[in-house]
Motif scaffolding. Structure first.
Motif, PDB file in Angstrom:
ATOM      1  N   PRO A  32       0.830  -1.207   0.000  1.00 13.48           N
ATOM      2  CA  PRO A  32       0.000   0.000   0.000  1.00 13.48           C
ATOM      3  C   PRO A  32       0.867   1.260   0.000  1.00 13.48           C
ATOM      4  O   PRO A  32       2.030   1.216   0.421  1.00 13.48           O
ATOM      5  CB  PRO A  32      -0.806  -0.114   1.298  1.00 13.48           C
ATOM      6  CG  PRO A  32      -0.036  -1.043   2.165  1.00 13.48           C
ATOM      7  CD  PRO A  32       0.731  -1.954   1.258  1.00 13.48           C
ATOM      8  N   THR A  33       0.321   2.355  -0.484  1.00 11.23           N
ATOM      9  CA  THR A  33       1.067   3.615  -0.585  1.00 11.23           C
ATOM     10  C   THR A  33       0.143   4.784  -0.233  1.00 11.23           C
ATOM     11  O   THR A  33      -1.054   4.613  -0.015  1.00 11.23           O
ATOM     12  CB  THR A  33       1.580   3.828  -2.032  1.00 11.23           C
ATOM     13  OG1 THR A  33       0.456   3.738  -2.923  1.00 11.23           O
ATOM     14  CG2 THR A  33       2.634   2.810  -2.433  1.00 11.23           C
ATOM     15  N   THR A  34       0.708   5.949  -0.202  1.00 15.12           N
ATOM     16  CA  THR A  34       0.044   7.259  -0.045  1.00 15.12           C
ATOM     17  C   THR A  34      -0.980   7.277   1.083  1.00 15.12           C
ATOM     18  O   THR A  34      -0.621   7.171   2.235  1.00 15.12           O
ATOM     19  CB  THR A  34      -0.565   7.764  -1.384  1.00 15.12           C
ATOM     20  OG1 THR A  34      -1.624   6.907  -1.819  1.00 15.12           O
ATOM     21  CG2 THR A  34       0.495   7.858  -2.466  1.00 15.12           C
ATOM     22  N   TYR A  35      -2.267   7.414   0.734  1.00 13.22           N
ATOM     23  CA  TYR A  35      -3.336   7.654   1.718  1.00 13.22           C
ATOM     24  C   TYR A  35      -3.903   6.364   2.306  1.00 13.22           C
ATOM     25  O   TYR A  35      -4.863   6.395   3.064  1.00 13.22           O
ATOM     26  CB  TYR A  35      -4.502   8.407   1.055  1.00 13.22           C
ATOM     27  CG  TYR A  35      -4.090   9.578   0.205  1.00 13.22           C
ATOM     28  CD1 TYR A  35      -3.609  10.749   0.796  1.00 13.22           C
ATOM     29  CD2 TYR A  35      -4.164   9.523  -1.187  1.00 13.22           C
ATOM     30  CE1 TYR A  35      -3.225  11.827   0.022  1.00 13.22           C
ATOM     31  CE2 TYR A  35      -3.781  10.599  -1.975  1.00 13.22           C
ATOM     32  CZ  TYR A  35      -3.301  11.755  -1.364  1.00 13.22           C
ATOM     33  OH  TYR A  35      -2.910  12.826  -2.132  1.00 13.22           O
ATOM     34  N   TYR A  36      -3.333   5.220   1.909  1.00 17.08           N
ATOM     35  CA  TYR A  36      -3.988   3.937   2.162  1.00 17.08           C
ATOM     36  C   TYR A  36      -3.122   3.000   2.998  1.00 17.08           C
ATOM     37  O   TYR A  36      -3.238   1.784   2.903  1.00 17.08           O
ATOM     38  CB  TYR A  36      -4.357   3.286   0.823  1.00 17.08           C
ATOM     39  CG  TYR A  36      -5.040   4.254  -0.116  1.00 17.08           C
ATOM     40  CD1 TYR A  36      -6.358   4.665   0.136  1.00 17.08           C
ATOM     41  CD2 TYR A  36      -4.371   4.803  -1.203  1.00 17.08           C
ATOM     42  CE1 TYR A  36      -6.984   5.583  -0.692  1.00 17.08           C
ATOM     43  CE2 TYR A  36      -5.004   5.725  -2.033  1.00 17.08           C
ATOM     44  CZ  TYR A  36      -6.298   6.115  -1.773  1.00 17.08           C
ATOM     45  OH  TYR A  36      -6.922   7.040  -2.579  1.00 17.08           O
ATOM     46  N   GLY A  37      -2.250   3.576   3.831  1.00 17.03           N
ATOM     47  CA  GLY A  37      -1.341   2.788   4.663  1.00 17.03           C
ATOM     48  C   GLY A  37      -2.074   2.043   5.771  1.00 17.03           C
ATOM     49  O   GLY A  37      -3.269   2.255   6.009  1.00 17.03           O
ATOM     50  N   PRO A  38      -1.359   1.174   6.481  1.00 14.43           N
ATOM     51  CA  PRO A  38      -1.997   0.291   7.468  1.00 14.43           C
ATOM     52  C   PRO A  38      -2.613   1.026   8.662  1.00 14.43           C
ATOM     53  O   PRO A  38      -3.489   0.482   9.326  1.00 14.43           O
ATOM     54  CB  PRO A  38      -0.852  -0.620   7.925  1.00 14.43           C
ATOM     55  CG  PRO A  38       0.404   0.049   7.484  1.00 14.43           C
ATOM     56  CD  PRO A  38       0.070   0.883   6.298  1.00 14.43           C
ATOM     57  N   ASP A  39      -2.153   2.250   8.944  1.00 14.33           N
ATOM     58  CA  ASP A  39      -2.710   3.009  10.068  1.00 14.33           C
ATOM     59  C   ASP A  39      -3.715   4.069   9.625  1.00 14.33           C
ATOM     60  O   ASP A  39      -4.202   4.850  10.449  1.00 14.33           O
ATOM     61  CB  ASP A  39      -1.578   3.677  10.863  1.00 14.33           C
ATOM     62  CG  ASP A  39      -0.670   2.645  11.520  1.00 14.33           C
ATOM     63  OD1 ASP A  39      -1.203   1.631  12.014  1.00 14.33           O
ATOM     64  OD2 ASP A  39       0.550   2.841  11.527  1.00 14.33           O
ATOM     65  N   SER A  40      -4.014   4.111   8.340  1.00 13.21           N
ATOM     66  CA  SER A  40      -5.008   5.076   7.843  1.00 13.21           C
ATOM     67  C   SER A  40      -6.406   4.650   8.302  1.00 13.21           C
ATOM     68  O   SER A  40      -6.655   3.474   8.571  1.00 13.21           O
ATOM     69  CB  SER A  40      -4.975   5.128   6.313  1.00 13.21           C
ATOM     70  OG  SER A  40      -5.371   3.877   5.757  1.00 13.21           O
ATOM     71  N   GLY A  41      -7.307   5.615   8.377  1.00 14.56           N
ATOM     72  CA  GLY A  41      -8.680   5.305   8.784  1.00 14.56           C
ATOM     73  C   GLY A  41      -9.333   4.271   7.898  1.00 14.56           C
ATOM     74  O   GLY A  41     -10.075   3.406   8.372  1.00 14.56           O
ATOM     75  N   VAL A  42      -9.047   4.330   6.602  1.00 10.99           N
ATOM     76  CA  VAL A  42      -9.702   3.377   5.698  1.00 10.99           C
ATOM     77  C   VAL A  42      -9.196   1.960   5.952  1.00 10.99           C
ATOM     78  O   VAL A  42      -9.984   1.000   5.955  1.00 10.99           O
ATOM     79  CB  VAL A  42      -9.543   3.791   4.217  1.00 10.99           C
ATOM     80  CG1 VAL A  42      -8.107   3.704   3.724  1.00 10.99           C
ATOM     81  CG2 VAL A  42     -10.461   2.957   3.333  1.00 10.99           C
TER      82      VAL A  42
END
Length: 244
Positions: A32-42
């Motif tokens: 995963p990259t950018t806005y979609y990392g493992p700690d992102s809300g999504v």
């Protein structure tokens, strides 16, 4: 356009907004990259809702990065209004074809598609269309929220990507959630000392136990109150009121 950088990533950039990037080395392609990392809300929403044969809807394709979170048996249904974006995601990036999930793509206005379609029973519906300075307001109104929750399971979530340089969108989402009797949790991920982007995602759910889930609760941030903020509807919005 797309650009390749010396650090071995391919990026999709429109104006000044980064819409996605992918590592070019084969062994890192599915990271995963950018806005979609493992700690992102999504990612937290995807990891803390029903796991088996997970159904995920995504409004806004970008480079298809979210497909990396797909597991065998999952179904990821992307909606995008721009045929060029779909072409680029399929030809210049490999997130979609490498995904372990079944991938579906609907071309056209996502809200109109969802209004027409029978309920999808999504575990997670991702609304990822607000990163640039001109936002599709019809995707962030009282009526839009009702459409999303027609398609979200009782213990599922709609997740709004509200990272935006210009606009404070989290309070708008919270007011829509409050109006509909839903829980809204803001997850701010500073992404310090990582290659990920700093992000703000709001997780909206009917399910109190999901809203109070420890993984979400410990990462949640209070949502700013904007005095006098009126509920956004198809007949009313006020971008001026939410300028940063």
């Amino acid at each position: 356009g797309t650009a390749e950088s010396s650090d071995g990533v391919r990026r999709l950039i429109h104006g000044v907004i980064l819409h996605g990037e992918q590592y070019l080395k084969p062994e890192r392609r599915d990271a995963p990259t950018t806005y979609y990392g493992p700690d992102s809300g999504v990612a937290l929403a995807i990891k803390n809702t029903h796991q088996e044969n997970q159904r995920v809807g995504v409004i806004g394709l970008g480079t298809g990065t979210l497909a990396v979170w797909g597991k065998p048996g999952d179904n990821y249904h992307f909606y995008d209004i721009n045929p060029q974006v779909v072409d680029i995601a399929q030809s210049e990036f490999t997130f979609l074809k490498d995904s372990k999930a079944k991938i579906e793509i609907s071309l056209g206005d996502a809200r109109l598609s969802l209004e027409r379609e029978a309920p999808h029973a999504f575990d997670v519906l991702v609304v990822d269309a607000f990163s640039s300075d001109s936002i599709p307001v019809h995707l962030i109104t009282k009526e839009a929220m009702a459409v999303y929750f027609k398609h979200v399971k009782p213990d599922g979530a709609a997740v709004f990507h509200v990272t935006n340089r210009f606009l404070k969108l989290a309070p708008v989402v919270k007011s829509l959630a409050d109006d509909a009797g839903l829980y809204a949790t803001l997850i701010v991920d500073d992404a310090d000392e990582t290659a990920f982007s700093k992000t703000d995602w709001v997780i909206v759910t009917r399910d109190k136990s999901l809203a109070e889930n420890a993984a979400l609760a410990q990462k949640s941030t209070a949502i700013d109150v904007i005095p006098g903020l009126r509920l956004w509807t198809d007949d009313f919005n006020n971008l001026y009121q939410i300028l940063k």
